[in-house]
Motif scaffolding. Structure first.
Motif, PDB file in Angstrom:
ATOM      1  N   ARG A  25       0.835  -1.214   0.000  1.00 53.58           N
ATOM      2  CA  ARG A  25       0.000   0.000   0.000  1.00 53.58           C
ATOM      3  C   ARG A  25       0.863   1.256   0.000  1.00 53.58           C
ATOM      4  NH1 ARG A  25      -4.088  -2.351   4.621  1.00 53.58           N
ATOM      5  NH2 ARG A  25      -5.508  -3.498   3.233  1.00 53.58           N
ATOM      6  N   SER A  26       1.955   1.234   0.761  1.00 48.71           N
ATOM      7  CA  SER A  26       2.833   2.407   0.815  1.00 48.71           C
ATOM      8  C   SER A  26       3.517   2.639  -0.528  1.00 48.71           C
ATOM      9  CB  SER A  26       3.884   2.231   1.914  1.00 48.71           C
ATOM     10  OG  SER A  26       3.280   2.171   3.186  1.00 48.71           O
ATOM     11  N   ALA A  27       3.939   1.565  -1.191  1.00 43.16           N
ATOM     12  CA  ALA A  27       4.575   1.701  -2.503  1.00 43.16           C
ATOM     13  C   ALA A  27       3.592   2.248  -3.528  1.00 43.16           C
ATOM     14  CB  ALA A  27       5.127   0.359  -2.951  1.00 43.16           C
ATOM     15  N   ALA A  29       1.042   4.180  -2.839  1.00 39.45           N
ATOM     16  CA  ALA A  29       0.817   5.585  -2.506  1.00 39.45           C
ATOM     17  C   ALA A  29       1.990   6.458  -2.945  1.00 39.45           C
ATOM     18  CB  ALA A  29       0.579   5.727  -1.006  1.00 39.45           C
ATOM     19  N   GLU A  30       3.214   5.913  -2.841  1.00 39.08           N
ATOM     20  CA  GLU A  30       4.411   6.684  -3.162  1.00 39.08           C
ATOM     21  C   GLU A  30       4.615   6.827  -4.667  1.00 39.08           C
ATOM     22  OE1 GLU A  30       7.991   8.771  -2.271  1.00 39.08           O
ATOM     23  OE2 GLU A  30       6.356   8.137  -0.958  1.00 39.08           O
ATOM     24  N   TYR A  31       4.406   5.763  -5.410  1.00 41.21           N
ATOM     25  CA  TYR A  31       4.761   5.757  -6.834  1.00 41.21           C
ATOM     26  C   TYR A  31       3.581   5.633  -7.767  1.00 41.21           C
ATOM     27  CZ  TYR A  31       9.209   4.889  -4.614  1.00 41.21           C
ATOM     28  OH  TYR A  31      10.311   4.984  -3.800  1.00 41.21           O
ATOM     29  N   VAL A  94      11.369  -3.239  -2.913  1.00 41.76           N
ATOM     30  CA  VAL A  94      10.847  -3.057  -1.562  1.00 41.76           C
ATOM     31  C   VAL A  94      10.778  -4.452  -0.952  1.00 41.76           C
ATOM     32  CG1 VAL A  94       8.903  -2.325  -0.131  1.00 41.76           C
ATOM     33  CG2 VAL A  94       9.514  -1.017  -2.192  1.00 41.76           C
ATOM     34  N   SER A 306       8.166  -0.813   9.148  1.00 39.55           N
ATOM     35  CA  SER A 306       7.966  -0.889   7.703  1.00 39.55           C
ATOM     36  C   SER A 306       9.301  -0.963   6.976  1.00 39.55           C
ATOM     37  CB  SER A 306       7.190   0.343   7.220  1.00 39.55           C
ATOM     38  OG  SER A 306       5.912   0.380   7.802  1.00 39.55           O
ATOM     39  N   ILE A 309      10.778   2.270   1.550  1.00 41.53           N
ATOM     40  CA  ILE A 309       9.958   2.342   0.342  1.00 41.53           C
ATOM     41  C   ILE A 309      10.674   3.107  -0.770  1.00 41.53           C
ATOM     42  CG2 ILE A 309       7.678   3.025  -0.565  1.00 41.53           C
ATOM     43  CD1 ILE A 309       7.573   0.767   1.448  1.00 41.53           C
ATOM     44  N   GLY A 310      11.787   3.770  -0.449  1.00 40.60           N
ATOM     45  CA  GLY A 310      12.499   4.562  -1.452  1.00 40.60           C
ATOM     46  C   GLY A 310      12.998   3.715  -2.595  1.00 40.60           C
ATOM     47  N   LYS A 311      13.197   4.343  -3.760  1.00 33.74           N
ATOM     48  CA  LYS A 311      13.641   3.633  -4.957  1.00 33.74           C
ATOM     49  C   LYS A 311      15.138   3.366  -4.867  1.00 33.74           C
ATOM     50  CE  LYS A 311      10.334   4.658  -8.600  1.00 33.74           C
ATOM     51  NZ  LYS A 311      10.179   5.103 -10.001  1.00 33.74           N
TER      52      LYS A 311
END
Length: 326
Positions: A25-27, A29-31, A94, A306, A309-311
């Motif tokens: 879900r965080s990925a 939302a981020e990307y 991730v 968590s 989540i950064g690339k």
């Protein structure tokens, strides 16, 4: 006949599942979609359908993932070769591997460095076993706890040390029985530093075992692909339930199972959402089982932080990161 439901606790999502679902879900939302996920993030059809609707794309083949895309590794963990594959395809990873699975990976690497023979108790076709074995492929021998001949058929070097590890989602009794057979063949068998069967599997098995003998029927909410959910059915039967069935949703409740039944036990696997349990309870209430008593405590004081989540691209042999535990 009195009609009653005994609702086992704890049940449902464990910390590792919660962390993995949160990571997808965080990925997203981020990307934004699509975010690719190697294998099912957890083994539950409802979770997969919800995340697919949000834009997650599930695949077992990293060659299907476009280069430079974001890919999430599932809670079951991966081998170093899968990490190298992601590196070669320039994927941003991730890592949602459950920290308790990562612990087993670290144990396998350490014992392999010391040239131990590793007996991995688990199911050959389970993705977690494939990932763990991949961390020490030349040292690892998989023994299926459901195969009574597996231990007898092991071909090990008697002059080298032997240690056992296990898949995290097995029934505790099955692991103990397999270790007993192993120790009969290999008296100097070494023990891992801590139990490999995860706390959530153990807690859920103990919770249903505590009420099974009081139940004419036990219903376990979980998907057929979920190893820990299947083990709950096994544990319920062994602990004295007259009958036990795995149901993925309330629609799978067979009215014939309810004939002559007074007390029904209900629980759910570590990857099953609570709203599916509630739907099953509503369905049972419609059949006359509206009296529900929760047995046990639902609190588990374990959380995992968590994953990043950064690339970032993984190195070719990056080890899994461990979550925070509190």
């Amino acid at each position: 006949m009195t009609r009653k439901v005994l609702l086992a606790a704890p049940r449902g999502f464990c910390a590792g599942v919660d962390r993995a679902v949160r990571a997808v879900r965080s990925a997203l939302a981020e990307y934004g979609p699509p975010v690719y996920v190697r294998h099912e993030i957890v083994h539950n059809t409802h979770v997969i359908a919800e995340l697919e609707a949000a834009g997650a794309v599930f695949t077992d083949d990293l060659d299907e993932v476009p280069p430079s895309s974001v890919v999430v590794f599932s809670a079951h963990g991966v081998s170093p070769e899968v990490r190298r594959h992601a590196h070669r395809r320039s994927l941003s990873v991730v890592d949602a591997t459950c920290p308790l699975v990562s612990k087993v990976h670290a144990e396998a690497r350490r014992y392999a460095r010391d040239d131990h023979q590793i007996v991995l108790i688990g199911h050959h076709d389970h993705i977690e076993v494939a990932g763990t074995r991949g961390h020490a492929p030349q040292h690892t021998h998989v023994v299926d706890p459901d195969d009574p001949a597996a231990v007898a058929n092991l071909a090990l070097d008697e002059d080298r040390p032997v240690v056992w590890l296990s898949q995290t989602t097995l029934a505790v009794g099955d692991v103990e029985a397999t270790v007993t057979r192993l120790r009969e063949r290999f008296p100097h068998l070494m023990q891992p530093p801590s139990d490999d069967v995860c706390y959530a599997s153990t807690n859920r098995q103990n919770a249903i075992a505590a009420i099974a003998a009081r139940c004419d029927l036990v219903l376990v909410v979980g998907s057929p692909t979920s190893s820990n959910s299947q083990r709950l059915v096994t544990v319920a039967r062994r602990a004295g339930a007259r009958a036990a069935h795995l149901v993925d949703n309330a629609d799978q409740l067979d009215a014939r199972w309810l004939q002559g039944v007074g007390t029904i036990g209900v629980t759910s696997g570590a990857s099953a959402p609570e709203h599916v349990v509630r739907q099953l309870l509503d369905r049972l209430a419609g059949h006359g089982w509206s009296d529900v008593e929760q047995i046990g405590s639902g609190s588990e004081n374990i959380t995992f932080g968590s994953p990043p989540i950064g690339k970032t691209r993984p190195g070719p042999v990056d080890a899994p990161r461990r979550g925070d535990r509190s």
